[in-house]
Design an enzyme around this catalytic site. Structure first.
Site, PDB file in Angstrom:
ATOM      1  N   LYS A 109      -4.964   9.119  -4.590  1.00  0.00           N
ATOM      2  CA  LYS A 109      -6.247   9.549  -4.694  1.00  0.00           C
ATOM      3  C   LYS A 109      -6.541  10.845  -3.669  1.00  0.00           C
ATOM      4  CE  LYS A 109      -9.815   7.977  -7.027  1.00  0.00           C
ATOM      5  NZ  LYS A 109      -9.674   7.176  -8.359  1.00  0.00           N
TER       6      LYS A 109
HETATM    7  P1  NAD Z   1     -19.509  10.641 -12.271  1.00  0.00           P
HETATM    8  O1  NAD Z   1     -19.737  11.632 -11.116  1.00  0.00           O
HETATM    9  O2  NAD Z   1     -19.144  11.162 -13.746  1.00  0.00           O
HETATM   10  O3  NAD Z   1     -20.804   9.829 -12.385  1.00  0.00           O
HETATM   11  C1  NAD Z   1     -20.999   8.877 -11.284  1.00  0.00           C
HETATM   12  C2  NAD Z   1     -22.588   8.554 -11.567  1.00  0.00           C
HETATM   13  O4  NAD Z   1     -22.883   7.497 -10.649  1.00  0.00           O
HETATM   14  C3  NAD Z   1     -23.450   9.490 -11.776  1.00  0.00           C
HETATM   15  O5  NAD Z   1     -24.467   9.032 -12.777  1.00  0.00           O
HETATM   16  C4  NAD Z   1     -24.325   9.416 -10.283  1.00  0.00           C
HETATM   17  O6  NAD Z   1     -25.642   9.875 -10.379  1.00  0.00           O
HETATM   18  C5  NAD Z   1     -24.196   8.084 -10.148  1.00  0.00           C
HETATM   19  N1  NAD Z   1     -24.270   7.642  -8.850  1.00  0.00           N
HETATM   20  C6  NAD Z   1     -23.911   8.345  -7.475  1.00  0.00           C
HETATM   21  N2  NAD Z   1     -24.434   7.596  -6.507  1.00  0.00           N
HETATM   22  C7  NAD Z   1     -24.868   6.684  -6.961  1.00  0.00           C
HETATM   23  C8  NAD Z   1     -25.591   5.575  -6.256  1.00  0.00           C
HETATM   24  N3  NAD Z   1     -25.706   5.203  -4.784  1.00  0.00           N
HETATM   25  N4  NAD Z   1     -26.245   4.415  -7.121  1.00  0.00           N
HETATM   26  C9  NAD Z   1     -26.164   4.671  -8.295  1.00  0.00           C
HETATM   27  N5  NAD Z   1     -25.639   5.447  -8.935  1.00  0.00           N
HETATM   28  C10 NAD Z   1     -24.913   6.354  -8.123  1.00  0.00           C
HETATM   29  O7  NAD Z   1     -18.088   9.901 -12.097  1.00  0.00           O
HETATM   30  P2  NAD Z   1     -17.327   8.841 -12.849  1.00  0.00           P
HETATM   31  O8  NAD Z   1     -15.953   9.652 -13.279  1.00  0.00           O
HETATM   32  O9  NAD Z   1     -18.154   8.139 -13.817  1.00  0.00           O
HETATM   33  O10 NAD Z   1     -16.941   7.377 -11.838  1.00  0.00           O
HETATM   34  C11 NAD Z   1     -17.620   6.479 -11.692  1.00  0.00           C
HETATM   35  C12 NAD Z   1     -16.954   5.242 -11.130  1.00  0.00           C
HETATM   36  O11 NAD Z   1     -15.731   5.172 -12.202  1.00  0.00           O
HETATM   37  C13 NAD Z   1     -15.936   5.747  -9.776  1.00  0.00           C
HETATM   38  O12 NAD Z   1     -16.173   4.575  -9.217  1.00  0.00           O
HETATM   39  C14 NAD Z   1     -14.643   6.151 -10.266  1.00  0.00           C
HETATM   40  O13 NAD Z   1     -13.700   5.866  -9.283  1.00  0.00           O
HETATM   41  C15 NAD Z   1     -14.672   5.107 -11.284  1.00  0.00           C
HETATM   42  N6  NAD Z   1     -13.434   5.413 -12.229  1.00  0.00           N
HETATM   43  C16 NAD Z   1     -13.650   6.755 -13.089  1.00  0.00           C
HETATM   44  C17 NAD Z   1     -12.617   7.136 -13.881  1.00  0.00           C
HETATM   45  C18 NAD Z   1     -12.871   8.328 -14.614  1.00  0.00           C
HETATM   46  O14 NAD Z   1     -11.988   8.425 -15.783  1.00  0.00           O
HETATM   47  N7  NAD Z   1     -13.769   9.193 -14.448  1.00  0.00           N
HETATM   48  C19 NAD Z   1     -11.426   6.405 -13.998  1.00  0.00           C
HETATM   49  C20 NAD Z   1     -11.518   4.940 -13.323  1.00  0.00           C
HETATM   50  C21 NAD Z   1     -12.564   4.722 -12.501  1.00  0.00           C
END
Ligand code: NAD
Length: 419
Positions: A109
């Site tokens: 990561k």
């Molecule tokens: P992203 O940046 O596209 O979206 C994140 C969202 O969370 C946004 O809507 C943001 O406004 C919101 N956010 C940020 N801080 C916040 C808070 N304190 N309270 C509530 N909402 C908040 O990110 P993503 O890619 O959707 O990732 C989200 C989660 O999923 C992370 O934990 C990431 O590690 C996990 N994840 C993502 C992927 C991927 O393919 N993108 C894969 C596996 C896991």
């Protein structure tokens, strides 16, 4: 904690989870001692010329946890709270996730402590190119393949691919996944994590005898993962009654208008000022009475403090590490069915793997092929975890960790490493 271990609440959670699974597996102690720590952890300085002419030095990280099964693989996060400890925890979870779903990849990561919402496009590009240059000798298609995570997207991946390719003197699309399709990305990657979460919810609902039509859901985080989960659940007839992002949440027990949510998020990159539903906080969203709760933002959201007030039947962890160990115990007592992060959100890395394979072969698949293969792999993994959970009378998280860790440990022993 022993010397060499990295301190942070998330990393301590990851290590405690590992210790529980290792004890249950009666893991060889020589293997266990090695797996508690990453193979390599880097801190890099990322000097970036800001639009006002100043040079700001951001701090970047890349942690490579274990590559016994294949090249390191893991996202890059841009968020103000990014730290070595957080990235280390996420790298360890990636190792177990790749292993659990049967990918020939290890866990890594990375991230930069910054607020991407406050940076201009030029600043974001300069920061990304410099961060890539700083870790360039440690990444590569056969070494370590980054991907998007919180705060990063296909544009950031395109800049990483370009910086790496310029250095090599030829295009190397297979150095990152989650790229735009125009430069070697795969169809279906953007939606993969959210779709994957929903595939696991479908299996959980079948297992619990729930009919999803008419069920209610609440989703925390409306980015790549949360927005796709919301859309896909709505398409299955689930009523999405609460959603939130960093600016707060919206609640309507009759169901929120999902098309309007997607439209606003697409236009403004935030839900701020959404004109429907009642305004609620992120903490309140987690406690809304619903059938399915999907945390899809940050880690450690469900803790000892609020776990007892959750009112969902299924907790599908779109985010990584959203639930603490003490919260797990409370949820189990309250009969909440948890689909743990390393299973629920594995769709992202599965389709990243598909993208890497397509790039290496220069042979691209249809979107249907991607979706079908994704669904097959996740469904198989879900049932393996369920079987392990029933067989060993452990919760779904411990079962998933046990499968993931056991495969890595066996590979280490076969390769003659550390024991
Ligand atoms: P992203 O940046 O596209 O979206 C994140 C969202 O969370 C946004 O809507 C943001 O406004 C919101 N956010 C940020 N801080 C916040 C808070 N304190 N309270 C509530 N909402 C908040 O990110 P993503 O890619 O959707 O990732 C989200 C989660 O999923 C992370 O934990 C990431 O590690 C996990 N994840 C993502 C992927 C991927 O393919 N993108 C894969 C596996 C896991």
């Amino acid at each position: 904690m022993a010397p060499g271990e990295i301190h942070s609440p998330a990393n301590e959670l990851a290590i405690k989870q590992f210790d529980m699974a290792a004890a249950k597996l009666e893991l060889d102690p020589n293997v266990a001692v090695r797996l508690r720590r990453p193979d390599r952890a880097m801190i890099v300085s990322v000097p970036t010329r800001m639009d006002d002419g100043r040079v700001h030095v951001f701090t970047g990280y890349r942690v490579q946890h274990n590559d016994v099964l294949g090249p390191f693989k893991g996202g890059i996060r841009y968020h103000p709270e990014v730290s070595l400890g957080e990235v280390s925890a996420l790298a360890m979870w990636m190792t177990w996730k790749c292993s659990l779903v049967g990918l020939p990849l290890g866990g890594a990561k990375g991230g930069v402590a910054c607020d991407p919402a406050e940076l201009s496009r030029n600043e974001l590009q300069s920061l990304t190119r410099r961060y890539t240059a700083e870790i360039l000798n440690f990444i590569g298609p056969e070494v370590d393949v980054p991907a998007p995570d919180l705060g990063t997207n296909e544009q950031v991946m395109a800049w990483i691919m370009d910086t790496y390719s310029q250095h090599k003197g030829h295009a190397v699309p297979e150095v990152v996944t989650g790229k735009p399709v125009a430069i070697g990305g795969t169809l279906g990657r953007r939606e993969a994590t959210g779709r994957g979460v929903v595939y696991t919810v479908l299996e959980a609902a079948k297992h619990l005898g729930m009919d999803l039509t008419g069920c209610t859901a609440a989703v925390q985080g409306f980015g790549n993962v949360g927005s796709v989960v919301t859309k896909e659940l709505a398409q299955l007839g689930v009523k999405v009654i609460a959603v939130s992002d960093r600016t707060g949440g919206y609640f309507d027990p009759q169901g929120l208008p999902v098309d309007k949510l997607l439209e606003v998020a697409d236009r403004n990159h935030s839900l701020e000022g959404f004109p429907y539903g009642q305004k609620i906080s992120n903490a309140e969203l987690l406690e809304v009475k619903c059938d399915i709760l999907v945390p899809a933002a940050l880690e450690m959201q469900i803790t000892e403090e609020n776990a007892g007030r959750l009112q969902c039947r299924i907790l599908a962890e779109g985010a990584n590490g959203p639930t603490t160990l003490t919260a797990d115990a409370i949820l189990a007592q309250n009969n909440v069915f948890v689909i743990p992060d390393i299973l629920a959100n594995a769709g992202g890395v599965i389709v990243s793997y598909f993208e890497w394979v397509q790039d290496l072969q220069n042979f691209f698949w249809t979107e249907d092929e991607v979706h079908i293969k994704l669904r097959d792999m996740l469904t198989k993994s879900f049932h393996e975890v369920l079987h392990m959970s029933v067989k060993h009378k452990v919760d779904m998280r411990l079962a998933a960790l046990m499968i993931g860790i056991d495969r890595v440990a066996k590979a280490m022993l076969w390769r003659g490493l550390y024991a």
